[in-house]
Design a protein around this motif. Structure first.
Motif, short mmCIF file in Angstrom:
data_model
loop_
_atom_site.label_atom_id
_atom_site.label_comp_id
_atom_site.label_asym_id
_atom_site.label_seq_id
_atom_site.Cartn_x
_atom_site.Cartn_y
_atom_site.Cartn_z
N PRO A 235 43.29 51.83 13.25
CA PRO A 235 42.30 52.62 12.52
C PRO A 235 42.77 54.06 12.37
CG PRO A 235 41.58 52.19 14.77
CD PRO A 235 42.80 51.37 14.55
N ILE A 236 42.37 54.68 11.27
CA ILE A 236 42.75 56.07 11.02
C ILE A 236 41.96 56.98 11.95
CG2 ILE A 236 42.78 57.90 9.29
CD1 ILE A 236 42.92 55.71 7.16
N SER A 237 42.63 57.96 12.51
CA SER A 237 41.95 58.96 13.33
C SER A 237 42.32 60.35 12.83
CB SER A 237 42.31 58.81 14.81
OG SER A 237 43.70 58.98 15.01
N GLU A 238 41.41 61.29 13.04
CA GLU A 238 41.65 62.67 12.63
C GLU A 238 41.37 63.61 13.79
OE1 GLU A 238 39.47 63.76 9.16
OE2 GLU A 238 40.87 62.77 7.79
N ALA A 239 42.17 64.64 13.88
CA ALA A 239 41.95 65.66 14.91
C ALA A 239 42.19 67.02 14.27
CB ALA A 239 42.90 65.45 16.08
N THR A 240 41.34 67.97 14.63
CA THR A 240 41.51 69.34 14.15
C THR A 240 41.95 70.22 15.31
OG1 THR A 240 39.84 69.05 12.43
CG2 THR A 240 40.36 71.31 13.08
N VAL A 241 43.02 70.96 15.09
CA VAL A 241 43.53 71.85 16.14
C VAL A 241 43.66 73.26 15.57
CG1 VAL A 241 44.79 70.02 17.31
CG2 VAL A 241 45.96 71.35 15.56
N LYS A 242 43.41 74.22 16.43
CA LYS A 242 43.61 75.63 16.06
C LYS A 242 44.77 76.15 16.87
CE LYS A 242 41.43 80.20 16.18
NZ LYS A 242 42.23 80.69 15.06
N ILE A 243 45.79 76.65 16.19
CA ILE A 243 47.00 77.12 16.85
C ILE A 243 46.97 78.65 16.90
CG2 ILE A 243 49.51 77.18 16.80
CD1 ILE A 243 49.52 74.48 15.49
N GLU A 244 47.01 79.16 18.12
CA GLU A 244 47.05 80.61 18.33
C GLU A 244 48.49 81.11 18.19
OE1 GLU A 244 44.12 82.00 18.92
OE2 GLU A 244 42.96 80.19 19.37
N TYR A 245 48.64 82.33 17.69
CA TYR A 245 49.96 82.96 17.55
C TYR A 245 50.90 82.05 16.76
CZ TYR A 245 47.95 85.62 21.40
OH TYR A 245 47.11 86.38 22.19
N PHE B 243 50.23 78.12 20.35
CA PHE B 243 49.50 77.72 21.55
C PHE B 243 48.12 77.18 21.16
CE2 PHE B 243 52.30 81.24 22.47
CZ PHE B 243 52.99 80.82 23.60
N ILE B 244 47.63 76.23 21.96
CA ILE B 244 46.26 75.75 21.83
C ILE B 244 45.54 76.10 23.13
CG2 ILE B 244 44.76 73.74 21.54
CD1 ILE B 244 47.00 72.30 20.15
N LYS B 245 44.34 76.62 23.02
CA LYS B 245 43.56 76.88 24.23
C LYS B 245 43.22 75.55 24.91
CE LYS B 245 41.43 81.18 22.61
NZ LYS B 245 40.17 81.85 22.23
N VAL B 246 43.13 75.60 26.24
CA VAL B 246 42.80 74.38 26.98
C VAL B 246 41.52 73.75 26.44
CG1 VAL B 246 41.98 73.54 29.22
CG2 VAL B 246 44.07 74.90 29.10
N ASP C 281 44.25 79.40 10.79
CA ASP C 281 45.33 78.68 11.49
C ASP C 281 44.86 77.38 12.13
OD1 ASP C 281 47.06 80.70 10.77
OD2 ASP C 281 46.80 81.82 12.63
N ARG C 282 43.97 76.71 11.42
CA ARG C 282 43.52 75.39 11.87
C ARG C 282 44.20 74.31 11.04
NH1 ARG C 282 37.75 74.65 10.99
NH2 ARG C 282 38.15 75.94 9.15
N PHE C 283 44.43 73.17 11.69
CA PHE C 283 45.08 72.04 11.03
C PHE C 283 44.26 70.77 11.28
CE2 PHE C 283 48.30 75.13 11.93
CZ PHE C 283 49.19 75.06 10.87
N THR C 284 44.07 70.01 10.22
CA THR C 284 43.47 68.68 10.37
C THR C 284 44.58 67.65 10.24
OG1 THR C 284 41.32 69.37 9.51
CG2 THR C 284 41.82 67.02 9.45
#
Length: 495
Positions: free
Chosen positions: A8-18, A33-36, A95-98
């Protein structure tokens, strides 16, 4: 790109610092970097299938958790972080990525599984403390202490998901510790670019894991070399299939290389390509790495299999019918091996022997804290004396003498079913009795037995003679049945 129901398709959104961005040929790399606490979405939606090593709780994960708690400012310098790969992504504002994961076997968390598991365990600890009920906290903390593997963590994570999402909004020094991250994506949005990206993932995984001495068979598993054998075992021996350590740190008790060494019992009867040599029993005993290398070379040989894409997954589809027939024999080989293992003592003693007095047997028995059949994991008698591997392998490889080629199809088949053959206590006693002289000659040294060609020759000749006798008996029995049938017909005509 196409998908299959199992992926199944899954999606995640991450915000990368710096955030930093680099592009080289067909690959684009975003790093930072990603915050914990920003890892909540990653852990919720991504998995470690693409990571050649499975993650499990260890002193390493404990050290990572301690760093996050005690010195979070040092974490980005002490950790190599995580590597994520995604063939499809969308860059958003701030600076967010899906990330869209269609093929979890090749995409997702490619490296840094232990870091991710440690962060997940830490976040679960923190989420538990959000409860106002002391009894619930105590109960959940006990549950968390029992979590040892990624899959166990994911089960508890799913139960705790509402609290974990609340945790995303709570800023503390530890929650905001920075996790080094690299995000690899294609440098083009075309289907061809995405496919090329997926083709590169295995090499990237292998290179990134070199510093932890990633086993060759783990990479082979990721590339689909074992897929046909896995399907055979999953269908006919599901408990065995689940218990094989298919990749590094997988939970399981069955050594993959040992399994492959036994698979060569039937593969050795195949008409192999000129470049591939059958594995002798001596190598199966003393060099299980060689067993894997030859298996890997066999499956990748153009006369045997073709590398194909199944949906987005890479696999090796076996096109050689004779090799398929050999791998179909593996379940019976494993079942027969368990029979030999469980009954070796009685078979030896049936030849006026005292198996339990042999030094190598005493040593092997002491080393086995619990007595289980190697593959079925069936509980055996506590007072059973265990045969060393050097005693077992010549008998196991004797099974090759029970294989024949079908005269019409050329496929391999059992002339005599090995499970039926070794279930007969007299047969097993005769085979093991034929080894007694060799055992005495080498002073019962199990290594010399396992490495000595004469051990395998002796057993092979014994089983070959027994097979001939059994086949002659069958032929005589059929002939007698035919005579009786003709007599009955004649009597009917005369009557």
């Amino acid at each position: 790109m196409s998908t299959t129901p199992s992926n199944p398709i899954s999606e995640a959104t991450v915000k990368i610092e710096y955030l930093e961005e680099r592009t080289l040929d067909d690959l684009r790399r975003f790093s930072g970097f990603i915050k914990v606490r920003g890892m909540v979405d990653v852990i919720t939606n991504l998995n470690l299938e693409a990571n050649p090593r499975s993650a499990k709780r260890s002193p390493v994960t404990a050290d990572i958790i301690e760093t996050i708690r005690e010195t979070p400012e040092l974490y980005p310098f002490k950790s190599k972080g995580i590597l994520i790969g995604a063939a499809e992504y969308m860059k958003r504002d701030r600076d967010r990525f899906t990330l869209t994961i269609r093929n979890p076997r090749l995409e997702g968390i490619l490296d840094g599984g232990h870091n991710t598991l440690a962060i997940a365990l830490y976040l679960l600890e923190e989420a538990i403390l959000l409860s106002d009920d002391p009894r619930e906290i105590t109960k959940l903390q006990k549950e968390l202490r029992r979590v040892k593997t990624w899959s166990q963590m994911k089960e508890m994570w799913h139960e705790m998901e509402p609290k974990l999402r609340t945790l995303k909004t709570k800023a503390t020094a530890s929650h905001d510790a920075l996790v080094p991250v690299e995000l690899l994506v294609p440098n083009t949005e075309s289907d061809a670019g995405q496919e090329k990206f997926l083709n590169n993932i295995l090499d990237i995984c292998a290179a990134r894991n070199n510093n932890v001495q990633l086993k060759e068979e783990t990479i082979a598993n990721q590339s689909g070399v074992f897929d046909y054998l896995k399907r055979v075992l999953e269908e006919r021996m599901p408990d065995v299939y689940k218990n094989v350590v298919w990749k590094t740190n997988d939970p399981g008790e069955i050594d993959l290389r040992f399994l492959i060494a036994l698979a060569w019992i039937s593969l050795g009867a195949v008409d192999l390509p000129a470049e591939i040599r059958a594995l002798p029993g001596t190598s199966a005993y003393s060099s299980k790495g060689e067993a894997f290398k030859r298996f890997d070379a066999l499956i990748r040989h153009p006369e045997v299999a073709e590398e194909r894409t199944n949906g987005n997954e890479k696999t090796w589809e076996i096109t050689n019918a004779q090799v398929k027939s050999a791998l179909q024999m593996v379940p019976q080989i494993l079942e027969a091996y368990d029979l030999i293992y469980a009954n070796y003592q009685d078979a030896y003693n049936a030849n006026d022997g005292k198996f339990g007095r042999i030094g190598a047997v005493k040593t092997e028995t002491k080393q086995k804290k619990n007595h289980f059949a190697p593959f079925s994991r069936e509980q055996l008698d506590d007072d059973l004396c265990i045969a060393p591997a050097g005693y077992m392998m010549p008998v196991a490889y004797g099974m090759r003498e029970l294989i024949q080629k079908n005269s019409e199809t050329g496929l391999l088949e059992w002339a005599i079913d090995p499970v039926e053959f070794f279930s007969n206590k007299d047969n097993l006693a005769q085979v093991i009795g034929s080894l007694k002289g060799i055992l005495r000659d080498v002073d019962f040294d199990s290594q010399r037995v396992g490495k000595g060609e004469s051990s395998y020759t002796q057993v092979a000749n014994t089983i070959k003679a027994m097979r001939l006798e059994l086949e002659n008996q069958r032929t005589a029995s059929k002939a007698q049945e035919e005579i009786e049938r003709l007599k009955a017909q004649l009597a009917a005509l005369q009557g």
